[in-house]
Design a protein around this motif. Structure first.
Motif, short mmCIF file in Angstrom:
data_model
loop_
_atom_site.label_atom_id
_atom_site.label_comp_id
_atom_site.label_asym_id
_atom_site.label_seq_id
_atom_site.Cartn_x
_atom_site.Cartn_y
_atom_site.Cartn_z
N ASP A 198 8.10 6.73 -3.46
CA ASP A 198 6.74 6.56 -2.95
C ASP A 198 5.76 6.14 -4.04
OD1 ASP A 198 6.86 9.26 -0.46
OD2 ASP A 198 7.68 7.22 -0.48
N ALA A 199 5.95 6.61 -5.24
CA ALA A 199 5.05 6.25 -6.34
C ALA A 199 5.11 4.76 -6.65
CB ALA A 199 5.40 7.05 -7.59
N LYS A 200 6.28 4.16 -6.40
CA LYS A 200 6.44 2.73 -6.62
C LYS A 200 6.25 1.93 -5.33
CE LYS A 200 9.58 2.98 -10.57
NZ LYS A 200 10.89 2.54 -11.14
N LYS A 201 5.97 2.65 -4.22
CA LYS A 201 5.76 1.99 -2.92
C LYS A 201 6.97 1.13 -2.54
CE LYS A 201 1.92 0.22 -4.43
NZ LYS A 201 0.65 -0.55 -4.52
N THR A 202 8.15 1.67 -2.81
CA THR A 202 9.37 0.90 -2.61
C THR A 202 10.43 1.73 -1.90
OG1 THR A 202 8.92 -0.39 -4.60
CG2 THR A 202 11.15 -0.48 -3.75
N VAL A 203 11.15 1.07 -1.02
CA VAL A 203 12.29 1.67 -0.33
C VAL A 203 13.52 0.83 -0.64
CG1 VAL A 203 13.24 2.31 1.91
CG2 VAL A 203 10.79 2.49 1.50
N TYR A 204 14.65 1.50 -0.75
CA TYR A 204 15.88 0.82 -1.12
C TYR A 204 16.95 1.05 -0.04
CZ TYR A 204 13.58 1.11 -5.65
OH TYR A 204 12.67 1.03 -6.68
N LEU A 205 17.88 0.12 0.00
CA LEU A 205 19.08 0.32 0.80
C LEU A 205 20.27 -0.07 -0.08
CD1 LEU A 205 20.18 1.15 3.61
CD2 LEU A 205 20.30 -1.31 4.13
N THR A 229 17.12 5.37 8.37
CA THR A 229 15.72 5.80 8.34
C THR A 229 15.48 6.86 7.29
OG1 THR A 229 16.05 7.55 9.99
CG2 THR A 229 15.47 5.36 10.82
N SER A 230 14.25 6.88 6.78
CA SER A 230 13.82 7.89 5.82
C SER A 230 12.45 8.36 6.27
CB SER A 230 13.75 7.29 4.42
OG SER A 230 13.13 8.19 3.52
N SER A 231 12.38 9.59 6.77
CA SER A 231 11.10 10.09 7.23
C SER A 231 10.24 10.51 6.05
CB SER A 231 11.30 11.29 8.16
OG SER A 231 11.76 12.41 7.42
N ASN A 232 8.95 10.73 6.31
CA ASN A 232 8.05 11.10 5.21
C ASN A 232 8.24 12.54 4.77
OD1 ASN A 232 6.98 12.20 7.51
ND2 ASN A 232 4.87 11.70 7.03
N ALA A 262 0.84 -1.18 0.00
CA ALA A 262 0.00 0.00 0.00
C ALA A 262 0.88 1.24 0.00
CB ALA A 262 -0.92 0.00 1.22
N SER A 263 0.26 2.38 -0.15
CA SER A 263 1.01 3.63 -0.19
C SER A 263 1.84 3.82 1.07
CB SER A 263 0.04 4.80 -0.33
OG SER A 263 0.74 6.03 -0.20
N ILE A 264 3.08 4.26 0.87
CA ILE A 264 3.96 4.53 2.00
C ILE A 264 4.22 6.02 2.17
CG2 ILE A 264 5.11 2.28 1.91
CD1 ILE A 264 7.46 3.70 0.44
N TYR A 265 3.45 6.81 1.46
CA TYR A 265 3.68 8.26 1.43
C TYR A 265 3.75 8.85 2.84
CZ TYR A 265 2.96 13.21 0.48
OH TYR A 265 3.09 14.56 0.43
N SER A 266 2.87 8.39 3.73
CA SER A 266 2.80 8.98 5.07
C SER A 266 3.66 8.26 6.09
CB SER A 266 1.35 8.99 5.55
OG SER A 266 0.87 7.66 5.65
N TYR A 267 4.38 7.24 5.65
CA TYR A 267 5.12 6.41 6.59
C TYR A 267 6.58 6.83 6.70
CZ TYR A 267 1.37 2.98 6.93
OH TYR A 267 0.19 2.36 7.19
N ALA A 268 7.09 6.71 7.92
CA ALA A 268 8.53 6.72 8.11
C ALA A 268 9.01 5.31 7.81
CB ALA A 268 8.89 7.10 9.54
N MET A 269 10.01 5.22 6.94
CA MET A 269 10.54 3.92 6.53
C MET A 269 11.93 3.74 7.11
SD MET A 269 8.00 2.83 4.83
CE MET A 269 8.74 1.30 4.21
#
Length: 115
Positions: A72-79, A49-52, A26-33
């Protein structure tokens, strides 16, 4: 509710690089990742960490070597991990968090740094 799936782990030689991905359901736009890791016999520790609102933070042990990013558009976080060391060997976990929703975790991906 958000489901997270990590990928990209594996075996790499010291000094090598890997890029981990965390795909959300789901959308992660509002999430801290965030990315965490847990080595055998050790407690889980925060890696990055990556804040919103765009703030990035790193553990001292990975500063200058790891980079967290998000699409965020791809709902993906990278390291992106470079100059890997044997002590980076761990299971790496992705986390999504908001104050209202709480925290969601992925199942983890194994990273092994060894010659």
């Amino acid at each position: 509710q958000v489901q997270l799936v990590e990928s990209g782990g594996g075996l790499v030689q010291p000094g090598g690089s890997l890029r981990l991905s965390c795909a959300a359901s789901a959308s992660i736009y509002s999430y801290a990742m965030a990315w965490y890791r847990q080595a055998p016999g050790k407690q889980r520790e925060l890696v990055a960490t990556s804040s919103n609102d765009g703030n990035l933070n790193y553990a001292d042990s990975v500063k200058g070597r790891f980079t967290i990013s998000r699409e965020d558009a791809k709902k993906t976080v990278y390291l992106q991990m470079s100059s890997l060391k044997p002590e980076d060997t761990a299971v790496y976990y992705c986390r999504a968090h908001t104050l209202s929703s709480g925290a969601y975790w992925g199942q983890g991906t194994q990273v092994t740094v060894s010659s």
